[in-house]
Design a protein around this motif. Structure first.
Motif, PDB file in Angstrom:
ATOM      1  N   LYS A   7       2.185   1.699  -3.459  1.00 45.40           N
ATOM      2  CA  LYS A   7       1.113   2.204  -4.331  1.00 45.40           C
ATOM      3  C   LYS A   7       0.883   3.691  -4.082  1.00 45.40           C
ATOM      4  O   LYS A   7       0.677   4.472  -5.008  1.00 45.40           O
TER       5      LYS A   7
ATOM      6  N   LEU B 168       3.636   5.598  -5.731  1.00 44.94           N
ATOM      7  CA  LEU B 168       3.421   5.629  -7.178  1.00 44.94           C
ATOM      8  C   LEU B 168       2.339   6.637  -7.539  1.00 44.94           C
ATOM      9  O   LEU B 168       2.511   7.431  -8.479  1.00 44.94           O
ATOM     10  N   ASP B 169       1.230   6.635  -6.789  1.00 41.93           N
ATOM     11  CA  ASP B 169       0.149   7.582  -7.059  1.00 41.93           C
ATOM     12  C   ASP B 169       0.608   9.014  -6.802  1.00 41.93           C
ATOM     13  O   ASP B 169       0.235   9.953  -7.524  1.00 41.93           O
TER      14      ASP B 169
ATOM     15  N   ALA C 135       3.424   0.670 -12.802  1.00 48.81           N
ATOM     16  CA  ALA C 135       2.071   0.650 -12.238  1.00 48.81           C
ATOM     17  C   ALA C 135       1.528  -0.779 -12.206  1.00 48.81           C
ATOM     18  O   ALA C 135       0.892  -1.190 -11.217  1.00 48.81           O
TER      19      ALA C 135
ATOM     20  N   GLU D  57       0.055  -5.917  -5.211  1.00 44.30           N
ATOM     21  CA  GLU D  57      -1.115  -5.731  -4.353  1.00 44.30           C
ATOM     22  C   GLU D  57      -2.004  -6.983  -4.377  1.00 44.30           C
ATOM     23  O   GLU D  57      -2.462  -7.459  -3.329  1.00 44.30           O
TER      24      GLU D  57
ATOM     25  N   VAL E 143       3.208  -2.805  -9.343  1.00 49.30           N
ATOM     26  CA  VAL E 143       2.633  -2.482  -8.033  1.00 49.30           C
ATOM     27  C   VAL E 143       1.228  -3.075  -7.914  1.00 49.30           C
ATOM     28  O   VAL E 143       0.860  -3.613  -6.866  1.00 49.30           O
ATOM     29  N   GLU E 144       0.464  -3.035  -8.976  1.00 51.73           N
ATOM     30  CA  GLU E 144      -0.889  -3.617  -8.969  1.00 51.73           C
ATOM     31  C   GLU E 144      -0.821  -5.138  -8.738  1.00 51.73           C
ATOM     32  O   GLU E 144      -1.593  -5.691  -7.952  1.00 51.73           O
TER      33      GLU E 144
ATOM     34  N   ALA F  59       0.841  -1.203   0.000  1.00 48.38           N
ATOM     35  CA  ALA F  59       0.000   0.000   0.000  1.00 48.38           C
ATOM     36  C   ALA F  59       0.878   1.256   0.000  1.00 48.38           C
ATOM     37  O   ALA F  59       0.552   2.252  -0.675  1.00 48.38           O
TER      38      ALA F  59
END
Length: 159
Positions: free
Chosen positions: A12, A15-16, A31, A38, A34-35, A9
């Motif tokens: 993420k 990254l965001d 991206a 998750e 990381v997805e 998290a």
């Protein structure tokens, strides 16, 4: 597991927060990594939760089995012989076999020792080996010396 999901998290969030242009290949790849991380973290968390439930269930079953062993075998933990490597029924004290109503035979199909209830002999039902699930045919010879009508209680015809 919270640390794994927390770390993913955090990544993420980083990254965001970077507000990367995901139309570029390297940013799109980052991206997706990381997805995927998750999703993996969630799957690991689900497996860990299921494992905890199974451990609790196994512990409960072990306690229940212990209770059943105490009732069925009418013995304490001290009556079990952990040093015995044979797969026979030495865990029981056979000094009172007749009082227990059981006798031990060797299955002719799988050669494992099987406990048979004396009352099972009176029934017409076949005796099934609990190990190989095959029927065990018994030939019982009466050792009594009676003639004619038998007073020993056996069901065998005497000629």
């Amino acid at each position: 597991m919270d640390s794994l999901t927390s770390k993913v998290a955090y990544l993420k969030g980083l990254l965001d927060g970077m507000e990367l242009d995901t139309t570029k290949a390297e940013n799109k790849l980052l991206a997706k990594i990381v997805e995927t991380m998750e999703e993996i973290a969630e799957a690991v968390e689900d497996v860990a939760y299921a494992n905890e439930e199974l451990e609790e269930l196994a512990h409960e079953l072990d306690e229940d089995l212990h209770d059943v062993e105490e009732i069925v075998y009418d013995c304490d933990d001290d009556d079990f012989d952990d040093d015995d490597d044979d797969d026979n029924f030495d865990i029981l004290d056979y000094d009172d076999d007749e009082d227990m109503g059981f006798f031990e035979i060797q299955c002719p199909n799988c050669n494992e020792d099987v406990m048979v209830d004396f009352d099972a002999l009176d029934d017409d039902a076949p005796i099934i080996c609990p190990n190989c699930r095959e029927e065990i045919e018994l030939e019982i010879d009466c050792d009594c010396d009676c003639e004619g009508d038998c007073d020993c209680g056996c069901d065998h015809d005497h000629e």
